[in-house]
Design a protein around this motif. Structure first.
Motif, PDB file in Angstrom:
ATOM      1  N   THR A   1       0.848  -1.189   0.000  1.00  0.00           N
ATOM      2  CA  THR A   1       0.000   0.000   0.000  1.00  0.00           C
ATOM      3  C   THR A   1       0.879   1.232   0.000  1.00  0.00           C
ATOM      4  N   GLU A   2       0.349   2.305  -0.516  1.00  0.00           N
ATOM      5  CA  GLU A   2       1.075   3.568  -0.540  1.00  0.00           C
ATOM      6  C   GLU A   2       0.065   4.709  -0.566  1.00  0.00           C
ATOM      7  N   ILE A   3       0.298   5.710   0.258  1.00  0.00           N
ATOM      8  CA  ILE A   3      -0.496   6.934   0.220  1.00  0.00           C
ATOM      9  C   ILE A   3       0.474   8.089   0.056  1.00  0.00           C
ATOM     10  N   GLU A   4       0.219   8.933  -0.892  1.00  0.00           N
ATOM     11  CA  GLU A   4       1.058  10.103  -1.140  1.00  0.00           C
ATOM     12  C   GLU A   4       0.238  11.358  -0.890  1.00  0.00           C
ATOM     13  N   THR A   5       0.830  12.298  -0.162  1.00  0.00           N
ATOM     14  CA  THR A   5       0.180  13.590   0.073  1.00  0.00           C
ATOM     15  C   THR A   5       1.106  14.701  -0.393  1.00  0.00           C
TER      16      THR A   5
END
Length: 141
Positions: free
Chosen positions: A52-56
């Motif tokens: 999983t990866e979340i980029e902000t």
């Protein structure tokens, strides 16, 4: 509204009413993005090898989220034909962006899900940006 129900209603008032009704039913869409990290954490706990990866951005606003279930990665390594299809659909809600779904075909010619991206974007280079961000071959190894 005026012809059918005899009510004089401006566009802004109708839109605001619709927005409040949707908010009362579905909650705030931005809150859903804020809860993604919790969902991804639970995926990692319950499904080993999940990626999983979340980029902000610099203001901590959602840019993209990526998910590939460990079981799907394992299946990709063992029984999937080496052909990948990417389907893109534009999200037309308040949040905008695109949803990318990466699928393959298994030995029975059935669709096999591999990964999902949700990408908030401002420019039209979204597909290149997302596909270059993570190599599918790196996930499979």
């Amino acid at each position: 509204m005026r012809d059918k129900h005899g009510i004089n209603l401006s566009y802004n008032k109708a839109y605001g009413s619709k927005d409040r009704a949707l908010h009362s039913i579905f909650d705030d869409p931005w809150e859903s993005f804020n809860m993604l990290h919790v969902y991804f954490y639970m995926l990692l706990k319950s499904n080993p090898r999940t990626v999983t990866e979340i980029e902000t951005d610099r203001k901590n606003r959602f840019k993209y989220g990526f998910m590939a279930l460990g079981a799907c990665i394992e299946g990709f390594n063992t029984v999937i034909k080496p052909v990948i299809a990417v389907d893109v659909t534009h999200l037309k809600s308040k949040t905008r962006g695109v949803l990318l779904v990466v699928v393959c075909k298994d030995g029975n010619e059935m669709i096999y899900p591999f990964s999902i991206w949700v990408y908030k974007f401002r420019k039209h280079k979204v597909v290149d940006t997302v596909l270059n961000a993570t190599s599918l071959s790196d996930l499979a190894s």
